[in-house]
Design an enzyme around this catalytic site. Structure first.
Site, mmCIF file in Angstrom:
data_model
loop_
_atom_site.group_PDB
_atom_site.id
_atom_site.type_symbol
_atom_site.label_atom_id
_atom_site.label_comp_id
_atom_site.label_asym_id
_atom_site.label_seq_id
_atom_site.Cartn_x
_atom_site.Cartn_y
_atom_site.Cartn_z
ATOM 1 N N HIS A 322 -10.675 -6.693 2.726
ATOM 2 C CA HIS A 322 -10.671 -5.358 2.117
ATOM 3 C C HIS A 322 -11.161 -4.308 3.101
ATOM 4 O O HIS A 322 -10.884 -3.123 2.939
ATOM 5 C CB HIS A 322 -11.546 -5.332 0.860
ATOM 6 C CG HIS A 322 -10.862 -5.920 -0.339
ATOM 7 N ND1 HIS A 322 -9.753 -5.348 -0.901
ATOM 8 C CD2 HIS A 322 -11.125 -7.020 -1.072
ATOM 9 C CE1 HIS A 322 -9.360 -6.083 -1.928
ATOM 10 N NE2 HIS A 322 -10.173 -7.105 -2.046
ATOM 11 N N GLY A 323 -11.903 -4.708 4.104
ATOM 12 C CA GLY A 323 -12.411 -3.778 5.103
ATOM 13 C C GLY A 323 -13.757 -4.270 5.577
ATOM 14 O O GLY A 323 -14.488 -4.891 4.814
#
Lengths: 389, 83, 396
Positions: A322-323
């Protein structure tokens, strides 16, 4: 010249709608004009990316890179199925995505990347895994490009699988089948409007945006948790409906992404209903492969330990995907802990049966608990709790 | 359709009962294993590894599809096809 | 296969299209009169970015619109909004303006409802600070730019083609306008400044019409609830002690208030403002505007566009010309001569247009008309209230 983000503006729907007309007409007479379909893909990819030259260049480089990689690995695999080739190919396939995710922390890397790179990467990584397994024996460049650049799902999935996609490409739906696809597709697109642009918008504007959400009191954060969870679902499920609906119109049965996730009766059930194409991808290519290797090579004896490690790995990678931000990593750890705890509980329950499955009150209570466990994870995900760390 | 011998069938069911930790699978050959919570991803892997080692049938993980391998009978059929 | 139910989908398309393509008159019907009353003094920027509320206001002769800029936010008890509430005279001032709303921005406001300007009384306040070397800056314009109003202008048949052409040319001088893929070709066509292919024109005009209708729908939704947009510190509630006072009594009161609050400096700037913003940096302000000429500015041309439009539409206008704070600008390096040039040019432009002008520039070197370097204070409002009252009561 016009340019747009998929499904984000009237402009997109109008241009896509006009370009779809010939596809729909030929579908209704039981035909498929491959050349025209390819033309539409090229036009749409161009309109989506040309507005930002950096993205446009990035996607071209990315596609060349991945094409070379998949074709190259396929050739090597035919000659020799050495593990090292496989690991190198996988690492190289992940590399561009890694650079993009790292740019959240290292702004100097911002020059590369395009909308949807995370999703497109999944498609190519999956192909390398399936080539390794011998499931994919040949890939033509044209087929590869059609799969990787399939525009309805380019920006955020759902994540299709190559063999499945290829089958839909090869078999032209009959008139009757296409009529049904057309109807289902249109229905989904309208459902998408309801989800994303009516319910999602209202939740975002009037619930998340209400003054009740200001300040860091327990109550406001609690309310924000519900609001954000609803928004996340309706916005993303709405998007998915658009993507799947448009795929149907093109005769491709892109897999579903959501199946009433807030009615899940436990966390395991939830991951079979929420962002399914992603969680199945992780299940098949991270968790199962890890467990398979562990059991086969007999590295560990304790099967529960293997499963727990697999889950931890699975959700940690999902968090990082997701990051590279703390909120996403905590989100990953949280889900791993919850999932593993649930597995323990289930084993215990198998022996002692303290939690009956068939009682509908117990069922309702399970749904309620699961709902809150999930919503709390989205609260972490949202970044609303970032002031804590 | 490949022919299935009782011995083959029993062998598969034994493995299945082991990985599911339940004898239910032997009595109800049409039970939906995933929906009833008898099998999960872990059990799937255990099944594939055991089948590979004890019966010599190699099934790639990606080939395993929950819709086509949903019940004991379907699993027996799938394995027979790959023998 | 499920039985296809196409009906609901068609119905959805019909409902959405009729919402979007609802005529302006129907959309403005959704705004209640009480909301218009509330809007008259909120200074909510959505009002100036839109068309509908202003339309509704212009249709109702109860309202006297006052077009201006940041001075309208100085809502002290002498401000027209408060004054005419205590001393009613048959109308309610309706405020349209905020910082950066120079003539060109107000032109678009007025042009959006050009059909309603005929014989309509309006007040237009001109600030001399607008007439700087650069006039309306790119960033001020971008911040006050309304796409909805520009489309309305582009597709309007109420404005004479010659004026339309001039305005289009002027708008195209701004980068962000030139870079708008839909607006630019439509303006180029009106300005006759570049060759635009028929296809581009067709697709831009189609998109423009559609976008314009979507923006109008948003406008209608936003106007259901307007919210005040000024700092509480800028606001005083209407005060009963102003009731029935003569103009000279009011002036005396205002000057008394001003004296007490602006005695810390020789520029007669409000004490709190002076101490916070100027005192410690006074040296820095010495001659800081010396490069400004105020004699040549694109703003003169922009004001001319407003005058041309109002003349053409036969509006009844009171222009108000505000002074500089003379002692401050002497210090800042803008000589009296430069300031006088600016005042004269404004007077001659307004008079050439045949409009009335309430000229307060004689207060340039007198204290208390302004409360800081440029904004109208209590005494200034008293004079403006008086001018507005006389203007409103004139036989038309």
């Amino acid at each position: 010249m016009i340019s747009f983000v998929p499904y984000a503006s009237f402009r997109f729907f109008i241009v896509a709608g006009i370009l779809m007309i010939p596809i729909i007409v030929s579908g209704l007479i039981g035909k498929r004009m491959r050349l025209y379909n390819d033309f539409v893909t090229v036009v749409m990819i161009f309109l989506i990316f040309y507005g930002q030259p950096a993205q446009f260049v990035s996607i071209i480089i990315f596609v060349l890179w991945q094409t070379g990689l998949v074709k190259g690995y396929l050739e090597l695999r035919k000659r020799n199925n050495r593990s090292v080739y496989f690991y190198v190919a996988t690492a190289l396939a992940v590399f561009p995505l890694f650079i993009v995710k790292l740019s959240a922390d290292v702004p100097a890397l911002n020059f590369f990347g395009f909308l949807g790179i995370s999703y497109v990467s999944f498609r190519t990584i999956e192909m390398i895994m399936d080539i390794r397994d011998g499931l994919i024996k040949s890939v033509s460049v044209a087929e590869f490009l059609r799969f990787v650049l399939f525009f309805p799902t380019i920006s955020s999935g759902p994540i299709d699988r190559y063999s499945r996609f290829k089958k839909d490409q090869a078999v032209v739906p009959t008139r009757k089948e296409y009529k049904e696809l057309l109807y289902l597709g249109l229905n989904k697109i309208f459902l998408g409007f309801l989800y994303k642009y009516i319910i999602g918008y209202l939740v975002h504007e009037y619930w998340m945006g209400s003054s009740m959400m200001n300040g860091n009191s327990l109550f406001s954060i609690w309310m924000y948790m519900y609001a954000y969870s609803m928004y996340l679902f309706f916005d993303f499920a709405g998007y998915s409906q658009f993507a799947i609906g448009l795929s149907y119109l093109m005769g491709i049965r892109t897999p579903e992404n959501f199946n009433k996730p807030f009615l899940s009766r436990n966390i395991k059930d939830f991951w079979n209903r929420w962002h399914m194409s992603l969680s199945f991808w992780f299940r098949d290519f991270i968790y199962m492969r890890f467990v398979y290797t562990m059991i086969k090579k007999k590295r560990l004896k304790n099967r529960y330990l293997i499963s727990d490690l697999g889950l931890a790995l699975n959700f940690m990678i999902m968090g990082f995907w997701h990051g590279f931000l703390l909120q996403y990593i905590i989100y990953g750890i949280y889900h791993a802990v919850v999932f593993i705890s649930f597995n323990r509980f289930e084993q215990f329950n198998k022996k002692h049966s303290i939690w009956s499955k068939d009682n509908r009150w117990v069922h309702a209570l399970s749904v309620l608990i699961t709902f809150h466990v999930i919503c709390f994870s989205f609260l972490i995900f949202s970044g609303r709790l970032n002031f804590l760390w | 359709m490949t022919e299935i011998t009782p011995a083959f069938e029993n062998q598969v069911l034994d493995i299945l009962a082991e990985v599911c930790e339940s004898d239910e699978v032997k009595n109800e050959p049409d039970i939906r294993l995933f929906e009833e919570g008898l099998m999960d991803s872990f059990a799937t892997i255990a099944l594939l590894v055991e089948v590979g080692e004890r019966m010599g049938i190699d099934v790639p993980i990606s080939d395993f599809n929950r819709n086509q391998w949903a019940t004991p009978n379907m699993i027996i059929q799938q394995l027979a096809d790959r023998k | 296969m499920k039985t296809p139910k196409i009906g609901p989908m068609i119905l959805a398309v019909i409902i959405v299209s009729s919402l979007i393509f609802m005529p302006l008159s129907v959309e403005s019907m959704t705004i209640s009169q009480s909301e218009v009353y509330k809007a008259s003094s909120t200074l909510d920027p959505n009002i100036f970015q839109g068309i509908l509320m202003q339309r509704k206001m212009l249709e109702n002769k109860q309202y006297l619109p006052i077009y201006g800029s940041s001075e309208l936010h100085r809502l002290d008890m002498y401000h027209p909004t408060n004054y005419f509430q205590i001393n009613p005279d048959g109308f309610t001032p309706f405020l349209i303006g905020r910082a950066g709303m120079y003539s060109l921005v107000q032109f678009l406001n007025l042009a959006s409802n050009a059909d309603l300007l005929k014989n309509r009384k309006i007040v237009f306040i001109i600030s001399p600070e607008w007439f700087s070397n650069t006039g309306l800056s790119e960033s001020y314009f971008a911040g006050n730019f309304s796409e909805e109003q520009v489309y309305q202008f582009i597709f309007s048949h109420d404005i004479n083609p010659g004026l339309k052409q001039k305005v289009a040319k002027r708008l195209l001088q701004f980068n962000f306008v030139r870079h708008n893929g839909t607006i630019a070709p439509l303006l180029e066509k009106i300005a006759k400044s570049a060759h635009i292919s028929n296809f581009t024109l067709f697709s831009a005009s189609l998109q423009g019409h559609f976008t314009s209708k979507v923006l109008q729908l948003y406008d209608a939704i936003k106007m259901q609830k307007v919210t005040p947009n000024y700092y509480p510190s800028q606001y005083q509630s209407p005060n009963k002690k102003l009731k029935g006072k003569s103009w000279s009594q009011l002036e005396e009161m205002a000057v008394k208030d001003m004296k007490a609050t602006s005695n810390s400096n020789r520029f007669h700037i409000n004490n709190a403002f002076y101490i916070k913003q100027i005192k410690n940096r006074l040296e820095h302000f010495k001659n800081y505007d010396v490069h400004q000429k105020f004699g040549h500015s694109p703003e003169y041309g922009d004001l001319q566009l407003v005058i041309d439009l109002l003349k053409e539409e036969h509006a009844k206008v009171l222009f108000i010309s505000l002074p500089f704070n003379g002692s401050w600008y002497d210090y800042a390096g803008v000589s009296q001569q430069k300031r006088e040039t600016c005042y004269h040019k404004i007077v001659s432009e307004v008079h050439k247009g045949g409009f009335q002008l309430a000229d307060f520039t004689q207060f340039d070197n007198k204290p208390y008309f302004l409360e800081d370097t440029m904004h109208v204070g209590p005494e200034g409002w008293v004079y403006i209230d008086r001018a507005i009252r006389n203007f409103y009561n004139e036989k038309s």
